[in-house]
Design an enzyme around this catalytic site. Structure first.
Site, PDB file in Angstrom:
ATOM      1  N   HIS A 129       3.473   4.178  12.976  1.00 46.31           N
ATOM      2  CA  HIS A 129       2.448   5.228  12.887  1.00 46.31           C
ATOM      3  C   HIS A 129       2.871   6.558  13.507  1.00 46.31           C
ATOM      4  O   HIS A 129       2.036   7.338  13.946  1.00 46.31           O
ATOM      5  CB  HIS A 129       1.117   4.762  13.502  1.00 46.31           C
ATOM      6  CG  HIS A 129       0.366   3.868  12.571  1.00 46.31           C
ATOM      7  ND1 HIS A 129      -0.897   3.410  12.825  1.00 46.31           N
ATOM      8  CD2 HIS A 129       0.713   3.371  11.368  1.00 46.31           C
ATOM      9  CE1 HIS A 129      -1.292   2.644  11.805  1.00 46.31           C
ATOM     10  NE2 HIS A 129      -0.326   2.599  10.917  1.00 46.31           N
ATOM     11  N   ASP A 163       6.118   1.658   7.189  1.00 45.34           N
ATOM     12  CA  ASP A 163       4.679   1.359   7.072  1.00 45.34           C
ATOM     13  C   ASP A 163       4.022   2.308   6.081  1.00 45.34           C
ATOM     14  O   ASP A 163       3.632   3.379   6.463  1.00 45.34           O
ATOM     15  CB  ASP A 163       4.030   1.496   8.434  1.00 45.34           C
ATOM     16  CG  ASP A 163       2.550   1.186   8.360  1.00 45.34           C
ATOM     17  OD1 ASP A 163       2.104   0.682   7.322  1.00 45.34           O
ATOM     18  OD2 ASP A 163       1.850   1.477   9.337  1.00 45.34           O
ATOM     19  N   GLU A 187      -5.187   2.116   2.412  1.00 48.81           N
ATOM     20  CA  GLU A 187      -5.148   0.935   3.284  1.00 48.81           C
ATOM     21  C   GLU A 187      -5.444   1.344   4.711  1.00 48.81           C
ATOM     22  O   GLU A 187      -6.129   0.656   5.440  1.00 48.81           O
ATOM     23  CB  GLU A 187      -3.762   0.277   3.193  1.00 48.81           C
ATOM     24  CG  GLU A 187      -3.684  -1.105   3.820  1.00 48.81           C
ATOM     25  CD  GLU A 187      -3.165  -1.099   5.243  1.00 48.81           C
ATOM     26  OE1 GLU A 187      -2.884  -2.179   5.747  1.00 48.81           O
ATOM     27  OE2 GLU A 187      -3.042  -0.030   5.853  1.00 48.81           O
ATOM     28  N   GLU A 188      -4.909   2.525   5.082  1.00 45.66           N
ATOM     29  CA  GLU A 188      -4.995   2.954   6.477  1.00 45.66           C
ATOM     30  C   GLU A 188      -6.421   3.258   6.935  1.00 45.66           C
ATOM     31  O   GLU A 188      -6.677   3.339   8.114  1.00 45.66           O
ATOM     32  CB  GLU A 188      -4.097   4.173   6.726  1.00 45.66           C
ATOM     33  CG  GLU A 188      -2.612   3.917   6.460  1.00 45.66           C
ATOM     34  CD  GLU A 188      -1.962   3.022   7.492  1.00 45.66           C
ATOM     35  OE1 GLU A 188      -2.660   2.574   8.412  1.00 45.66           O
ATOM     36  OE2 GLU A 188      -0.760   2.764   7.371  1.00 45.66           O
ATOM     37  N   HIS A 191       0.822  -1.221   0.000  1.00 46.14           N
ATOM     38  CA  HIS A 191       0.000   0.000   0.000  1.00 46.14           C
ATOM     39  C   HIS A 191       0.846   1.257   0.000  1.00 46.14           C
ATOM     40  O   HIS A 191       1.957   1.297   0.520  1.00 46.14           O
ATOM     41  CB  HIS A 191      -1.075  -0.006   1.077  1.00 46.14           C
ATOM     42  CG  HIS A 191      -0.616   0.250   2.468  1.00 46.14           C
ATOM     43  ND1 HIS A 191      -0.357   1.506   2.944  1.00 46.14           N
ATOM     44  CD2 HIS A 191      -0.406  -0.591   3.495  1.00 46.14           C
ATOM     45  CE1 HIS A 191      -0.013   1.420   4.203  1.00 46.14           C
ATOM     46  NE2 HIS A 191      -0.029   0.163   4.567  1.00 46.14           N
ATOM     47  N   ASP A 200       4.101  -5.758   3.201  1.00 43.66           N
ATOM     48  CA  ASP A 200       4.058  -4.476   3.876  1.00 43.66           C
ATOM     49  C   ASP A 200       4.940  -4.538   5.094  1.00 43.66           C
ATOM     50  O   ASP A 200       5.079  -5.594   5.690  1.00 43.66           O
ATOM     51  CB  ASP A 200       2.635  -4.148   4.281  1.00 43.66           C
ATOM     52  CG  ASP A 200       1.916  -3.423   3.168  1.00 43.66           C
ATOM     53  OD1 ASP A 200       2.561  -2.576   2.539  1.00 43.66           O
ATOM     54  OD2 ASP A 200       0.747  -3.702   2.937  1.00 43.66           O
TER      55      ASP A 200
END
Ligand SMILES: *[C@@H]1O[C@H](CO)[C@@H](O)[C@H](O)[C@H]1NC(C)=O
Ligand SMILES: *[C@@H]1O[C@H](CO)[C@@H](O)[C@H](O)[C@H]1NC(C)=O
Ligand SMILES: *[C@@H]1O[C@H](CO)[C@@H](O)[C@H](O)[C@H]1NC(C)=O
Ligand SMILES: *[C@@H]1O[C@H](CO)[C@@H](O)[C@H](O)[C@H]1NC(C)=O
Ligand SMILES: *[C@@H]1O[C@H](CO)[C@@H](O)[C@H](O)[C@H]1NC(C)=O
Length: 499
Positions: free
Chosen positions: A427, A267, A299-300, A255, A328
């Protein structure tokens, strides 16, 4: 005369090219072309894109559109058919969420994701117990706003039971001092056609109202849950080799979006980058089966890009896809080499199948070849391979760890620090190009190269073509994709249907 001398050399050289077709891909040759220096260069470029765009590459931002342009600039167009698949995502934007009781406003009120849009005013009645049984809703609830305690069952069930009892609205009060963003799910999951307007209030507010009602007070409640949808466009990138059997396609996906809070270089910039490098390396070879590299958006927010792709895939096109590989977070600083448990031998999974089991075996062998360890990870549909599984396409892939904590056994197998998370920048703003373990990154990119070379050469023994019945399971979602808080590994943390 002049003309023919000019033409001749051109013809000669084109004959030469045709006489030396690209060799069939082989794993070791493809893997050898994957270089740490290139991965690092791409990570720096991608980080630069984030830094020039307020430190994020979240979908809908300029940082994400720049990411898509950058990916496309790296894909050789003579070798791949490249398509940008646009789609719309609708985001719920609340304009007003409030609860007032006989003129006094409650504080810290939340709307229910998935609840109806509207305003309702009616007398307030307290529902006994937790409002999880039809018997909790007496005839007195009809036409009134039901006040229900959080707990023991899903919010959707409480709402459906209130709706069935003829309530005009629903107020759920928290059983905890910690707030949350509650979500109802879909009405048809609870056998009702619609939910009633609802809002979520605090524990203190609910206790005070319950006491007043218990003392015989007559209260009127007004619930406002008013929102609109903002529709924004984003896009997936789909690149398919021009050579290879176009009726036996291996898809490989990563992604492209980051979270809003950070640049997202591990990520999942790492999956994006690794795929670019494998896609470029592959151009020196030919394949028997077509390879389709997919870079998914959004995706998130709940795997929206990949689900858009699979839910809009005509059945005859889905039937041409042999398998989906998913990559990923391929460079976690405190990594583990984990492989989706496709055969369901370590974790129960409704998706385990012979095909997914074979993909798992391929990756186990890849790591084993170099004497590297690997561990199974849950095959639970919580990443971009989910949409493929839903339409019956086997899937598999590699994942190096996110916010989870490395165990002592894992530290023995992979080195690194036990008791620390796999990616302490998960994140966050520090998920930049310095966050990556480049040794693990090279291995991760080579795992893509290995699977692409293996299945690009042969799918002998793989369950393909699949029985047609498997394809019937596909779900179609509405045109604009609605963020689904239950999907994706992150969604679960702040939004919940559970009470
Ligand atoms: C960065 O953020 C500011 C303030 O939110 C905004 O005005 C600007 O357009 C953003 N720039 C980019 C490139 O996204
Ligand atoms: C909905 O109806 C189906 C079929 O009648 C039943 O099996 C299911 O338990 C019901 N679900 C709820 C939440 O009432
Ligand atoms: C919700 O209701 C308000 C007020 O009636 C209206 O302006 C708004 O467009 C509605 N939103 C949706 C999504 O229908
Ligand atoms: C990146 O991908 C992995 C594996 O698919 C997934 O488990 C991880 O949570 C993803 N991270 C994000 C933020 O999407
Ligand atoms: C999958 O099926 C094939 C063919 O029936 C069989 O040879 C193979 O052992 C099976 N593989 C797994 C992992 O179950």
């Amino acid at each position: 005369m002049k003309v023919s001398t000019l033409i001749l050399p051109v013809m000669a050289s084109s004959v030469l090219v045709a006489a030396a077709p690209a060799p069939l891909v082989e794993s070791n040759k493809l893997r050898r072309t994957i270089l740490r220096s290139n991965l690092k260069a791409r990570a720096l470029e991608l980080n630069g894109i984030a830094m020039r765009n307020n430190g994020t590459r979240a979908w809908g931002t300029k940082g994400h559109w720049d990411t898509l342009d950058w990916i496309e600039s790296h894909i050789p167009k003579d070798y791949y058919n490249v398509e940008r698949q646009f789609f719309d995502i609708s985001r719920t934007v609340y304009d007003e969420v409030s609860v007032s009781i006989s003129g006094t406003f409650e504080t810290d009120v939340n709307g229910f994701t998935g609840g109806p849009n509207g305003t309702v005013t009616a007398p307030l009645v307290a529902v006994p117990n937790f409002g999880c049984e039809a018997g909790d809703y007496s005839a007195a609830v009809s036409g009134k706003i039901a006040l229900v305690h959080r707990g023991n069952c899903n919010f959707g069930l409480k709402n459906a039971l209130a709706t069935t009892a003829g309530a005009a609205g629903l107020i759920v009060w928290n059983n905890d001092v910690v707030g949350l963003q509650p979500t109802l799910g879909t009405p048809d999951a609870y056998n009702v056609t619609e939910f009633v307007v609802a809002a979520f209030i605090t524990k203190a507010g609910g206790e005070a109202l319950t006491t007043k009602l218990g003392n015989g007070a007559k209260l009127d409640a007004t619930i406002k849950s008013l929102f609109h949808y903002d529709v924004e466009t984003t896009a997936n990138i789909i690149a398919t080799t021009k050579n290879g059997n176009q009726n036996a396609i291996i898809t490989s996906g990563a992604h492209t979006d980051s979270v809003r809070a950070g640049p997202g270089i591990n990520d999942n910039g790492s999956g994006t980058i690794a795929q670019i490098e494998v896609a470029k390396a592959l151009t020196k070879f030919s394949v028997n089966n077509a390879i389709r590299f997919c870079w998914w958006s959004a995706e998130e927010d709940g795997l929206l890009g990949s689900e858009y792709y699979t839910s809009h895939l005509p059945e005859e096109e889905a039937a041409k896809i042999v398998m989906n590989l998913n990559f990923d977070m391929l460079a976690s600083p405190n990594y583990v080499y984990s492989i989706y448990d496709g055969d369901g031998s370590s974790f129960t999974s409704p998706f385990a199948s012979n095909g997914s089991g074979q993909i798992e075996q391929t990756f186990i062998e890849f790591f084993g070849k170099d004497g590297k360890a690997s561990v199974p990870t849950r095959f639970d549909g919580r990443s971009d391979y989910d949409g493929f599984l839903q339409v019956g396409i086997p899937a598999g892939g590699v994942f190096m760890g996110a916010e989870g904590i490395k165990t002592a056994e894992e530290a023995k197998l992979f080195g690194g620090q036990a008791g620390k998370s796999y990616d302490h920048c998960y994140h966050q703003a520090c998920d930049d190009e310095k966050n990556l373990d480049y040794g693990a990154f090279v291995t991760g990119a080579k795992s893509i190269a290995d699977a692409v070379a293996k299945y690009g050469t042969s799918i002998a023994g793989f369950p393909f073509p699949r029985p047609a019945a498997k394809l019937a399971k596909r779900r179609l979602r509405s045109e604009a994709m609605v963020p689904n808080p239950k999907k994706g590994k992150h969604g679960g943390c702040s939004q919940t249907q559970e009470s």
